[in-house]
Design an enzyme around this catalytic site. Structure first.
Site, PDB file in Angstrom:
ATOM      1  N   GLU A 124       0.819  -1.215   0.000  1.00 29.64           N
ATOM      2  CA  GLU A 124       0.000   0.000   0.000  1.00 29.64           C
ATOM      3  C   GLU A 124       0.850   1.260   0.000  1.00 29.64           C
ATOM      4  O   GLU A 124       0.520   2.242  -0.670  1.00 29.64           O
ATOM      5  CB  GLU A 124      -0.948   0.018   1.217  1.00 29.64           C
ATOM      6  N   ARG A 128       0.842   3.857  -3.120  1.00 31.52           N
ATOM      7  CA  ARG A 128       0.254   5.170  -2.804  1.00 31.52           C
ATOM      8  C   ARG A 128       1.349   6.209  -2.561  1.00 31.52           C
ATOM      9  O   ARG A 128       1.362   7.268  -3.190  1.00 31.52           O
ATOM     10  CB  ARG A 128      -0.650   5.076  -1.567  1.00 31.52           C
ATOM     11  N   ASP A 253      -5.517  -9.073  -8.579  1.00 31.14           N
ATOM     12  CA  ASP A 253      -5.702  -8.060  -9.625  1.00 31.14           C
ATOM     13  C   ASP A 253      -4.446  -7.417 -10.226  1.00 31.14           C
ATOM     14  O   ASP A 253      -4.079  -7.634 -11.391  1.00 31.14           O
ATOM     15  CB  ASP A 253      -6.650  -6.957  -9.111  1.00 31.14           C
ATOM     16  N   GLU A 413     -12.262   1.631  -9.962  1.00 26.11           N
ATOM     17  CA  GLU A 413     -11.958   0.753 -11.114  1.00 26.11           C
ATOM     18  C   GLU A 413     -12.854   0.983 -12.334  1.00 26.11           C
ATOM     19  O   GLU A 413     -12.377   0.948 -13.473  1.00 26.11           O
ATOM     20  CB  GLU A 413     -12.009  -0.718 -10.695  1.00 26.11           C
ATOM     21  N   THR A 501      -0.977   1.341 -10.428  1.00 26.23           N
ATOM     22  CA  THR A 501      -2.281   0.803 -10.031  1.00 26.23           C
ATOM     23  C   THR A 501      -3.063   1.763  -9.142  1.00 26.23           C
ATOM     24  O   THR A 501      -4.247   1.561  -8.904  1.00 26.23           O
ATOM     25  CB  THR A 501      -2.118  -0.581  -9.355  1.00 26.23           C
TER      26      THR A 501
END
Ligand code: DMJ
Length: 510
Positions: A124, A128, A253, A413, A501
């Site tokens: 994460e 990010r 994913d 998404e 992503t």
């Protein structure tokens, strides 16, 4: 030929950094498709400003604003993840004063330190924070951002200190070591490569890319139940994948997404990524794509168990990045059939919003399989099978069913796929769908200070549904993709940038 006028603005950020410079606004307003786009883009920008102003007022420097109570939290370790995740969105929307204030704050954060006792989530904070800083650096060329990116990358690098080189999922930053665990999922281990590669490119130090690439090599060689399909759990001690479902939703994913994106970023110079991507997409199409018995136009991607034999008809909102990925892959690797599938899946993702009372989408929906029988059976730890006849499935939608979790947590998404689909097909229907979704986000989730996750999208009792949570990806991704959907296609063009992503655009390697 009409002459191209590019509006000039003064960037206040530059005023503070040095001699006054007039920069050209990068939004080529003369290349707009019309006034409607301009109005919609400004509405999305106003939403970003609203969310940012609320965050600044009540939570500046903290991880998240709680947009109902106007409290703040530091549940990601206190590095200020909303602020960092928002930097490039502010820049893209030309909110330069807000960008400047945020950069000034970031320059004072010590990323080599974390809250006492906190173990930092590796994946994460890479997607990010590291990515947010790298992208903001490439936009502004402010060296402080690159220094901070390096600090984050270095602080989290001990994650890879395992016997195999497969990363652990959390890092004790203060101690300079990983928090030991037995397993990690493929999305966590395999969605840090683009960020570390960009860090290597910008710092000139190859160690970041080399370290992260090892994961790809190990998983490429590992035994799989079916060519191109990877069960989600990796044993960190052995590098084997032997348990967990096979999914293009949560925990799987972005592993698949990054095969394509590393190919794009490196301009196809390494055949490994395109081979792996194509193997996975071919297998997904063969074994995981089905259609609703109620609506023959409604295709979806379900999950498989770890042996790739049992199928679960569950379609997650998270999986709605797939149509955008397929479209991008079809353009990059000349796979026209993938674009046709992408159109069908985008339709389903939009219907997941369109067919609810609020116009917002649930976390996932369930389908009957093509035989019309539905599935029965008990779930196991690693694979949730679905019994469509039990009371857990309380309500039938039009083409699908709702499960227990009907929340909308401001995820990006679907609008991500809409933006890519518009840019690749030129079909304006994707803008209309995006606008409809935006209006419902405004209608149902807006609070006095920002936007809040919504507990049950099938309920219109708005005041009881707001859950007092706003994940940073709402500012980093959802609003950014909507803004780009209504921007000229040459603004952050897909030919020049690859989006990580978390929607942070990286310049494709030159
Ligand atoms: C984001 O943090 C990233 O897109 C990640 O890959 C998965 N999902 C969330 C948003 O839904």
């Amino acid at each position: 030929m009409a002459s191209r006028i590019i509006i000039e603005v003064v960037d206040p950020f530059d005023l503070l950094r040095g001699p006054q410079v007039t920069i050209k606004s990068k939004v080529d307003k003369n290349n707009d498709t019309g006034d409607t786009d301009k109005v919609r883009r400004q509405a999305v920008r106003a939403a970003m400003k609203h969310a940012w102003d609320g965050y600044s007022k009540y939570a500046f420097g903290h991880d998240e604003l709680q947009p109902v109570s106007n409290m703040s939290n530091d549940k990601w370790g206190g590095w200020g993840v909303t602020l960092i995740d928002s930097l490039d969105t502010l820049h893209i929307m030309e909110l330069y004063e807000e960008f400047r204030q945020a950069v000034t704050h970031v320059a004072g954060v010590d990323f080599s330190h974390a809250q006492d006792g906190f173990t930092t989530p590796f994946f994460e904070m890479i997607i990010r924070s590291l990515a947010g800083l790298l992208s903001a650096y490439e936009m502004s060329l402010d060296r402080r951002l690159l220094e901070k990116a390096k600090q984050v990358g270095d602080a989290l690098l001990p994650a890879f200190n395992s016997s195999t080189g497969i990363p652990y999922s959390r890092v004790d930053v203060n101690a300079g070591r990983a928090a030991p665990s037995n397993r990690v999922c493929i999305a966590e281990a395999g969605t840090v490569q683009l960020e570390y590669w960009k860090l290597s490119e910008l710092t000139g130090n190859p160690i970041y890319h080399k370290t992260a690439q090892r994961v790809v090599d190990i998983l490429d060689k590992a035994e799989k139940p079916h060519r191109g399909l990877y069960p989600i759990w990796i044993d960190i001690g052995t590098g084997k994948m032997n348990s967990g479902q096979i999914t293009f939703g949560g925990m799987g994913d972005s592993w698949y997404e990054y095969m394509l994106k590393q190919h794009i970023y490196s301009r196809g110079t390494h055949s490994q990524y395109s081979r792996m991507y194509e193997e996975s997409i071919d297998a997904m199409k063969e074994k995981m794509v089905k259609k609703s018995v109620f609506d023959p136009d409604m295709y979806y991607v379900g999950d498989l168990d770890s042996s790739a034999t049992r199928f679960s008809p569950k379609f997650q909102h998270l999986t709605c990045f797939v149509p955008g990925m397929l479209a991008l892959g079809s353009k990059t690797l000349d796979r026209p059939d993938d674009l046709e599938l992408a159109k069908k899946l985008t339709y389903t993702c939009f219907q997941m919003y369109n067919k609810t009372k609020t116009g917002l989408s649930a976390e996932y929906v369930l389908f009957r399989d093509e035989s019309g029988k539905g599935l029965t059976g008990k779930g196991t730890d690693d694979f949730a099978t679905v019994d469509l006849d039990t009371a857990t499935i309380a309500e039938q939608g039009d083409g699908f069913y709702f499960g227990n979790d009907r929340s909308y947590i401001l995820r990006p998404e679907t609008v991500e796929s809409l933006m890519i689909m518009y840019r690749i097909t030129g079909d304006k229907i994707y803008k209309e769908w995006g606008w409809q979704i935006f209006l419902d986000i405004e209608k149902w989730t807006k609070t006095s200070s920002a936007y809040s996750a919504y507990h049950d999208v099938t309920s219109t009792k708005r005041n009881e549904m707001l859950t007092d949570s706003m994940e940073s990806f709402f500012l980093a991704e959802t609003l950014k993709y909507l803004y780009l959907l209504f921007s000229p296609v040459n603004y952050y063009s897909l030919d020049d940038y690859v989006f990580n992503t978390e929607a942070h655009p990286f310049k494709i390697m030159s």
